[in-house]
Write a protein that holds these residues in place. Structure first.
Motif, mmCIF file in Angstrom:
data_model
loop_
_atom_site.group_PDB
_atom_site.id
_atom_site.type_symbol
_atom_site.label_atom_id
_atom_site.label_comp_id
_atom_site.label_asym_id
_atom_site.label_seq_id
_atom_site.Cartn_x
_atom_site.Cartn_y
_atom_site.Cartn_z
ATOM 1 N N ALA A 149 -4.464 -55.927 14.184
ATOM 2 C CA ALA A 149 -5.625 -56.814 14.324
ATOM 3 C C ALA A 149 -6.903 -56.105 13.902
ATOM 4 N N VAL A 150 -7.046 -54.866 14.350
ATOM 5 C CA VAL A 150 -8.299 -54.136 14.128
ATOM 6 C C VAL A 150 -8.476 -53.757 12.653
ATOM 7 N N LEU A 151 -7.366 -53.480 11.965
ATOM 8 C CA LEU A 151 -7.472 -53.092 10.548
ATOM 9 C C LEU A 151 -7.882 -54.312 9.720
ATOM 10 N N GLY A 152 -9.056 -54.234 9.136
ATOM 11 C CA GLY A 152 -9.598 -55.388 8.406
ATOM 12 C C GLY A 152 -10.081 -56.472 9.348
ATOM 13 N N GLY A 153 -10.277 -56.129 10.625
ATOM 14 C CA GLY A 153 -10.567 -57.137 11.650
ATOM 15 C C GLY A 153 -12.031 -57.478 11.835
ATOM 16 N N LEU A 154 -12.901 -56.981 10.958
ATOM 17 C CA LEU A 154 -14.325 -57.338 10.967
ATOM 18 C C LEU A 154 -14.967 -57.061 12.332
ATOM 19 N N GLY A 155 -14.448 -56.061 13.016
ATOM 20 C CA GLY A 155 -15.023 -55.653 14.295
ATOM 21 C C GLY A 155 -14.768 -56.630 15.429
ATOM 22 N N GLN A 156 -13.872 -57.613 15.219
ATOM 23 C CA GLN A 156 -13.716 -58.706 16.195
ATOM 24 C C GLN A 156 -12.851 -58.365 17.396
ATOM 25 N N PHE A 157 -12.032 -57.330 17.288
ATOM 26 C CA PHE A 157 -11.018 -57.113 18.331
ATOM 27 C C PHE A 157 -11.208 -55.821 19.106
ATOM 28 N N GLY A 158 -12.036 -54.932 18.582
ATOM 29 C CA GLY A 158 -12.245 -53.681 19.285
ATOM 30 C C GLY A 158 -13.134 -52.752 18.485
ATOM 31 N N ILE A 159 -13.591 -51.728 19.172
ATOM 32 C CA ILE A 159 -14.420 -50.708 18.507
ATOM 33 C C ILE A 159 -13.550 -49.476 18.292
ATOM 34 N N ILE A 160 -13.417 -49.075 17.044
ATOM 35 C CA ILE A 160 -12.583 -47.919 16.695
ATOM 36 C C ILE A 160 -13.361 -46.655 17.052
ATOM 37 N N THR A 161 -12.801 -45.851 17.967
ATOM 38 C CA THR A 161 -13.498 -44.609 18.310
ATOM 39 C C THR A 161 -12.812 -43.388 17.697
ATOM 40 N N ARG A 162 -11.524 -43.550 17.370
ATOM 41 C CA ARG A 162 -10.822 -42.452 16.680
ATOM 42 C C ARG A 162 -9.844 -43.051 15.684
ATOM 43 N N ALA A 163 -9.739 -42.411 14.520
ATOM 44 C CA ALA A 163 -8.738 -42.843 13.542
ATOM 45 C C ALA A 163 -7.979 -41.622 13.045
ATOM 46 N N ARG A 164 -6.679 -41.798 12.888
ATOM 47 C CA ARG A 164 -5.842 -40.724 12.331
ATOM 48 C C ARG A 164 -5.555 -41.089 10.865
ATOM 49 N N ILE A 165 -6.178 -40.317 9.979
ATOM 50 C CA ILE A 165 -6.185 -40.659 8.546
ATOM 51 C C ILE A 165 -5.159 -39.812 7.786
ATOM 52 N N ALA A 166 -4.370 -40.454 6.939
ATOM 53 C CA ALA A 166 -3.370 -39.740 6.127
ATOM 54 C C ALA A 166 -4.061 -38.889 5.059
ATOM 55 N N LEU A 167 -3.532 -37.688 4.864
ATOM 56 C CA LEU A 167 -4.124 -36.756 3.891
ATOM 57 C C LEU A 167 -3.101 -36.364 2.827
ATOM 58 N N GLU A 168 -3.625 -35.819 1.731
ATOM 59 C CA GLU A 168 -2.777 -35.236 0.687
ATOM 60 C C GLU A 168 -3.395 -33.894 0.295
ATOM 61 N N GLN A 169 -2.671 -33.119 -0.505
ATOM 62 C CA GLN A 169 -3.262 -31.900 -1.052
ATOM 63 C C GLN A 169 -4.453 -32.313 -1.904
ATOM 64 N N SER A 170 -5.575 -31.673 -1.715
ATOM 65 C CA SER A 170 -6.741 -32.112 -2.486
ATOM 66 C C SER A 170 -6.660 -31.609 -3.932
ATOM 67 N N PRO A 171 -6.865 -32.514 -4.895
ATOM 68 C CA PRO A 171 -6.991 -32.051 -6.275
ATOM 69 C C PRO A 171 -8.240 -31.173 -6.385
ATOM 70 N N GLN A 172 -8.293 -30.346 -7.431
ATOM 71 C CA GLN A 172 -9.500 -29.526 -7.599
ATOM 72 C C GLN A 172 -10.474 -30.141 -8.599
ATOM 73 N N ARG A 173 -9.907 -30.719 -9.647
ATOM 74 C CA ARG A 173 -10.796 -31.261 -10.681
ATOM 75 C C ARG A 173 -10.346 -32.653 -11.109
ATOM 76 N N VAL A 174 -11.236 -33.304 -11.828
ATOM 77 C CA VAL A 174 -10.974 -34.674 -12.281
ATOM 78 C C VAL A 174 -11.373 -34.811 -13.742
ATOM 79 N N ARG A 175 -10.486 -35.405 -14.511
ATOM 80 C CA ARG A 175 -10.863 -35.818 -15.870
ATOM 81 C C ARG A 175 -11.239 -37.298 -15.756
ATOM 82 N N TRP A 176 -12.472 -37.600 -16.107
ATOM 83 C CA TRP A 176 -13.040 -38.944 -15.875
ATOM 84 C C TRP A 176 -13.287 -39.574 -17.252
ATOM 85 N N ILE A 177 -12.619 -40.694 -17.481
ATOM 86 C CA ILE A 177 -12.616 -41.285 -18.830
ATOM 87 C C ILE A 177 -13.129 -42.725 -18.771
ATOM 88 N N ARG A 178 -13.948 -43.065 -19.753
ATOM 89 C CA ARG A 178 -14.368 -44.461 -19.901
ATOM 90 C C ARG A 178 -14.104 -44.908 -21.333
#
Ligand code: FAD
Length: 520
Positions: free
Chosen positions: A212-241
């Motif tokens: 309910a809370v995920l995408g819930g527009l704040g209607q069902f509760g106040i999020i005080t803690r979230a456990r966020i999934a992580l990955e190995q951080s890349p070091q650089r980015v090639r940015w193309i347009r």
């Protein structure tokens, strides 16, 4: 002593006046560890948001020190015979007053204030997650996780937004085709419900509250803690347009790129976005600064069909240890695309600089006094089957040849969104985000005024309605419950209402969304 307050809510030109009774001493007796404030500066900052079009002053602002502070406040609102509303405010980057409340208390989740005891980000290297305070800014989450060489997987384009604020909407950017929105990358939450209970929830525990809370527009509760999934951080980015003059070639390429989501990392890009260029002025715009001034491509020399060009924006992340294969991987991917050959523009930068790119633009705009202006933004999810008609009717029709800000367009895979969450998306396997991110300037020409841009937003929505293009607003904003009902559709509206009844029966929370009226 009971204080009779009269609050005035100015909504554009519409003035609504709400009268109510409130005893501030009730709150002082709660024994909060954080700071409860009625200082004019606190009330003022909780009365405005990034949109700059709405204003509503709360009677007090709580800077919580702990989740328990939030729970005590909400419980007091829930138990009190008179009742009052409570709205969490992340970083106030909403457009239409969603984090405001007129007859209650704003819980200022981000920032210092009374936050001395607030939880610090904790990173588990073993399980690759971070436990973060709900009011933490994403830029600070990134800084903390990078100390372990880790980073969240799914982002927003701008990092000065709070975890609780983006998770209450979805949190999307060019990584969403691959990892899903931010709400698909959360393992667990601590939530204070509208009854003032502090509950831990996840797929397995209190799962209805979690979804309910995920995408819930704040209607069902106040999020005080979230456990966020992580990955190995890349070091650089090639940015193309790269640029396109033909819309269907552009969307075919975008859709092809997001169809690669199941492939190994070496065989797909990490980020796929795009934007629409209807006037050359946009080339110098804040979102597209790297096309200018040294950009060798003369946009006016490209033959745009219907006067519109489309820019595909893609990135490839890498570690310095595999830098030698990156050129080849990119070359193979680019060969499959059909952009205008001379239009390729590439840059290479640290991962953090790429993620934090919009902040640099913010600083530039701030220095010119162009950040704190009204932002009549409109974000739409458009089904893939109707995007060509949308292009014809809106980009090549309604917009004319001036846009007053960036227009983003990129597709996402519905399979990466969890239907059990509260957010609604079109019923197709692929849908586009189209974001009109415009700034109003009262001293500009007629096409830059708030009236003009607001009317154009209305015309765009009307066009979709007339043509029966079933768009869904992202970061939605409606004035009546009938419109909210239409937004959700009967099935999901019923579910949304049931969730409200279960988790916030007195309609205390996030009244600035204007979905439910408080029941007191
Ligand atoms: P607020 O605006 O303060 O709050 C938003 C809503 O969430 C309110 O209803 C509030 O009551 C509720 N809320 C806030 N905190 C909590 C909490 N802890 N628990 C429960 N409810 C809470 N969005 C994207 O998805 N992708 C983007 O790339 C993106 N870029 C943006 C760039 C800019 C410059 C701006 C201004 C906005 C952008 N957004 C983007 C939109 C952003 O995600 C929303 O504005 C969102 O609301 C986050 O902002 P916030 O943290 O300031 O929350």
């Amino acid at each position: 002593m009971a204080t009779k307050l009269l609050l005035t809510l100015a909504i554009c030109r519409l003035i609504v006046t709400v009268g109510f009774t409130f005893n501030p001493n009730d709150l002082l007796r709660l024994g909060l560890n954080g700071k409860l404030s009625a200082a004019p500066a606190d009330l003022q900052s909780a009365s405005v948001d990034f949109g700059g079009m709405y204003r509503a002053e709360p009677m007090a602002v709580l800077h919580p020190a702990t989740s328990e502070d939030v729970a005590r406040l909400v419980k007091s609102a829930y138990d009190s015979a008179r009742g009052f509303t409570v709205s969490a405010r992340g970083h106030g980057h909403s457009i239409n007053g969603q984090a405001m409340t007129t007859n209650g208390v704003v819980v200022q989740m981000s920032g210092g204030g009374g936050s001395k005891n607030k939880m610090l980000t904790k990173v588990s290297e073993e399980f690759m997650y971070a436990d973060v305070w709900g009011g933490e800014l994403w830029i600070d989450v990134l800084t903390s996780t990078l100390e372990y060489g880790l980073a969240p997987k799914s982002w927003t384009d701008y990092l000065y937004l709070t975890v609780g604020g983006t998770l209450s909407n979805a949190g999307i950017s060019g990584q969403a085709f691959n990892h899903g929105p931010q709400i698909s990358n959360v393992h667990e939450l601590d939530v204070v419900t509208g009854k003032g209970e502090l509950l831990t929830c996840s797929e397995k525990e209190n799962s209805e509250l979690f979804q309910a809370v995920l995408g819930g527009l704040g209607q069902f509760g106040i999020i005080t803690r979230a456990r966020i999934a992580l990955e190995q951080s890349p070091q650089r980015v090639r940015w193309i347009r790269v640029l396109y003059s033909n819309f269907s070639t552009f969307t075919q390429d975008q859709e092809y790129l997001i169809s690669l989501h199941g492939k190994p990392a070496s065989q797909k890009f990490d980020y796929v976005e795009g934007f629409v260029i209807v006037d050359e002025g946009l080339i110098n715009n804040w979102r597209s600064s790297f096309f200018s001034p040294s950009n060798p491509v003369k946009v006016s020399s490209l033959k745009a069909e219907g006067g519109v060009l489309y820019c595909l924006e893609i990135t490839k992340n890498y570690h310095l240890s595999n830098a030698d294969t990156i050129d080849q991987e990119i070359e193979i991917l680019l060969k499959k695309l059909n952009y205008i050959p001379a239009s390729e523009f590439t840059t290479d930068l640290p991962y953090v600089d790429f993620l934090d790119r919009v902040h640099k633009a913010e600083l530039k705009l701030r220095s010119k006094g162009l950040w704190e202006v009204p932002h009549p933004w409109l974000n739409l999810f458009v089904p893939k089957s109707r995007i060509a008609e949308f292009d014809k009717g809106v980009f090549k029709g309604i917009l004319g040849n001036k846009t007053s800000g960036p227009i983003l367009i990129y597709p996402m895979n519905k399979s990466k969104w969890d239907d059990r969450s509260s957010v609604v998306t079109p019923e197709e396997d692929v849908f586009y985000l189209v974001a009109f991110l415009r700034s109003a300037l009262e001293n500009g020409d007629e096409t830059q005024t708030l009236d003009y841009l607001s009317n154009q937003n209305y015309e765009i929505l009307k066009f979709c309605e007339d043509e029966k293009i079933n768009v869904k607003q992202y970061l939605p904003h409606y004035d009546s419950q009938r419109e909210w009902r239409d937004h959700f559709g009967e099935k999901y509206w019923t579910r949304f209402q049931q969730r409200k009844l279960e988790f916030d029966p007195r309609h205390i929370l996030a009244t600035g969304q204007r979905i439910f009226m408080p029941s007191f």
